[in-house]
Scaffold this active site. Sequence first.
Site, PDB file in Angstrom:
ATOM      1  N   GLY A 304      92.673 -77.432  74.654  1.00  0.00           N
ATOM      2  CA  GLY A 304      91.559 -78.245  75.122  1.00  0.00           C
ATOM      3  C   GLY A 304      91.990 -79.252  76.170  1.00  0.00           C
ATOM      4  O   GLY A 304      91.297 -79.484  77.170  1.00  0.00           O
ATOM      5  N   CYS A 349      84.859 -87.371  67.446  1.00  0.00           N
ATOM      6  CA  CYS A 349      83.801 -86.589  66.807  1.00  0.00           C
ATOM      7  C   CYS A 349      84.402 -85.439  66.012  1.00  0.00           C
ATOM      8  O   CYS A 349      85.226 -84.673  66.524  1.00  0.00           O
ATOM      9  CB  CYS A 349      82.848 -86.025  67.867  1.00  0.00           C
ATOM     10  SG  CYS A 349      81.510 -85.021  67.192  1.00  0.00           S
ATOM     11  N   VAL A 351      83.375 -82.083  64.969  1.00  0.00           N
ATOM     12  CA  VAL A 351      82.282 -81.182  65.336  1.00  0.00           C
ATOM     13  C   VAL A 351      81.759 -80.389  64.148  1.00  0.00           C
ATOM     14  O   VAL A 351      80.693 -79.767  64.238  1.00  0.00           O
ATOM     15  CB  VAL A 351      82.702 -80.224  66.478  1.00  0.00           C
ATOM     16  CG1 VAL A 351      83.058 -80.993  67.726  1.00  0.00           C
ATOM     17  CG2 VAL A 351      83.828 -79.307  66.047  1.00  0.00           C
ATOM     18  N   SER A 426      88.171 -65.113  69.694  1.00  0.00           N
ATOM     19  CA  SER A 426      89.597 -64.823  69.527  1.00  0.00           C
ATOM     20  C   SER A 426      89.790 -63.316  69.470  1.00  0.00           C
ATOM     21  O   SER A 426      88.838 -62.564  69.169  1.00  0.00           O
ATOM     22  CB  SER A 426      90.105 -65.452  68.229  1.00  0.00           C
ATOM     23  OG  SER A 426      91.388 -64.970  67.870  1.00  0.00           O
ATOM     24  N   TYR A 439      89.234 -66.614  58.934  1.00  0.00           N
ATOM     25  CA  TYR A 439      89.302 -66.952  60.359  1.00  0.00           C
ATOM     26  C   TYR A 439      88.814 -65.774  61.202  1.00  0.00           C
ATOM     27  O   TYR A 439      88.033 -65.959  62.146  1.00  0.00           O
ATOM     28  CB  TYR A 439      90.743 -67.316  60.723  1.00  0.00           C
ATOM     29  CG  TYR A 439      90.944 -67.663  62.176  1.00  0.00           C
ATOM     30  CD1 TYR A 439      90.583 -68.917  62.667  1.00  0.00           C
ATOM     31  CD2 TYR A 439      91.495 -66.744  63.069  1.00  0.00           C
ATOM     32  CE1 TYR A 439      90.771 -69.239  64.009  1.00  0.00           C
ATOM     33  CE2 TYR A 439      91.688 -67.059  64.402  1.00  0.00           C
ATOM     34  CZ  TYR A 439      91.319 -68.314  64.866  1.00  0.00           C
ATOM     35  OH  TYR A 439      91.499 -68.619  66.194  1.00  0.00           O
ATOM     36  N   SER A 442      85.046 -65.650  61.032  1.00  0.00           N
ATOM     37  CA  SER A 442      84.364 -66.693  61.800  1.00  0.00           C
ATOM     38  C   SER A 442      84.382 -66.387  63.286  1.00  0.00           C
ATOM     39  O   SER A 442      83.407 -66.655  64.005  1.00  0.00           O
ATOM     40  CB  SER A 442      84.991 -68.067  61.519  1.00  0.00           C
ATOM     41  OG  SER A 442      86.311 -68.152  62.027  1.00  0.00           O
TER      42      SER A 442
END
Length: 556
Positions: A304, A349, A351, A426, A439, A442
Amino acid sequence: MAEGWCCADKTCIVTGGASGIGALNVQWFLREGARVAILDVAEEKGKELQTRLNLLYTGKVLFYKCDMTDEEQISRAFDRVVEDFKRVDIIINNAGIFADTPNVWRRACDVNWQGVVSLTLKGIKHMRKDQGGEGGTIINVSSVAALVRFPYLPIYNGSKAAVLHFSQTISLNPFFETTGVRILVMCYGATDTSLLSNIENKTWDEVLGKNVTKMVAPAVPVQRAESAAAALYSMYKKAANGSIWLSVNDKEGKDITSTVDAAFKNFENILNKHTAIWRKIKMSGHWDLKNKTFLVTGGASGLGALYTEWLLREGVKSIAILDVAADKGEELTAKLNTIYPGKVAFYQCDVGDEAQLSDVFERVLKNVGKLDAIINNAGIMNDSPENWRKSVDVNWRGLVSLTLKGVEHMRVDEGGAGGTILNVSSTAALVRTTFLPIYCGSKAAVLQFGLSLSMPPFYENTGVRILTFCLGATNTPLLDNLGSRCWDEKTKKDIVDYLSTEVDVQKAESAADAIVKIIKEGDNGSIWLSVSDKPASDITSQIDAGFKAFEAIAHG
């Protein structure tokens, strides 16, 4: 294929078993000699069904009120079933909510996806032979929504894709050989239950809702609920571990494992450095990053932070970084603002927390006025018992929430200026690895959500591009200490060995180069891949081919 699985004298849990297909599943297994525990939030219906069925099957049915969104209730209900029946042999994860509306979709995700994961893990722990159990069967109900692209309920589609991918990855060899537990997946087509009532009021978008009954309902054959229940029981009796079955159009249940397997082998071949098609894509246009306003989640460190730096080099107007790590976020902001004065703002934050995300999003809009692009980058790769729910909240629910907020803000048909939303999926959505099945699920949800949401006439109506980025293994802290993040302690050493011998880990800078290329060149609905330090590749056509194969079988 395994033949002749019997349920006589077995204990079966059916979630969402008080009505609809679930109640029919209950009756099928009772007729075949099982004892059945009904888990459902509908107490009155559940108790009424318990009373009625116990007149026929004395003492074989117990109802437990359980909200499948609530982890404490799931744990308590499961423990009570074990206490009352002494064992659990079969679990049918049938409970589901069919709605993408703003006030319902989070609860629907909790039931359709997280609830399935929770009870599956509890069932495995109880049943597994290598830890003193007696084996068993877990049937996870997915849907044709996992196999087709359907713009009206993209969140539901994503949650069902998660169920399918989670189930097929967790069941990989040597799972059954080790545990004695079969994992099976049932994909129901449209079935005559209350789930289909008022479908026009269940879509994520009111404009689409007005058209769904007129455009879609007449073209979709609806089967009887009895056909769905019969197909599920047939699967229970006959299916091998890891099987995926389909029930549509009142036909007999069909094993579609080979079709799904072929599609995933093609997906996996895309990643193979010897067979991937690295080609130049002729794009319909070029999106200029200069003077654009961005929001990047998970932007305080790792990829990020690199994405933020790379975008600043391209001349963007400003970037709002959202991250839970305040110290890192503030440090990065101060550093970047010395080079790009006033262009970076940090907002602490989580998320995965809807209240925080809504508050911060409004603050960002108040400060910048207009957002041109959102990069949903925040992610947690952790399937451990203590952390998997938090991971799903960030990887899936937070991403959906911010996507919907972004669409609402940007859409030109409601006064916005259009824009771009890039959702980071991914390669875990494209391959089957047994170490991190939650994972993987998702990320499959993210992929299917983007495919479905972006379908025509989405871009034509909104002017918003939806892009999906399938990122391969990249040298970031996400790969540190993976052994401690597995769902099963027994796979800790295996995942470390797999990562060191089978996975080509690319540099973080390659991923940052890829994200800039994708934002500049990606068409709405496109799927992109970044692996092995190669240039970003548009793999939309390969993914499309796989889904066409799925859709051919789903349509009967």
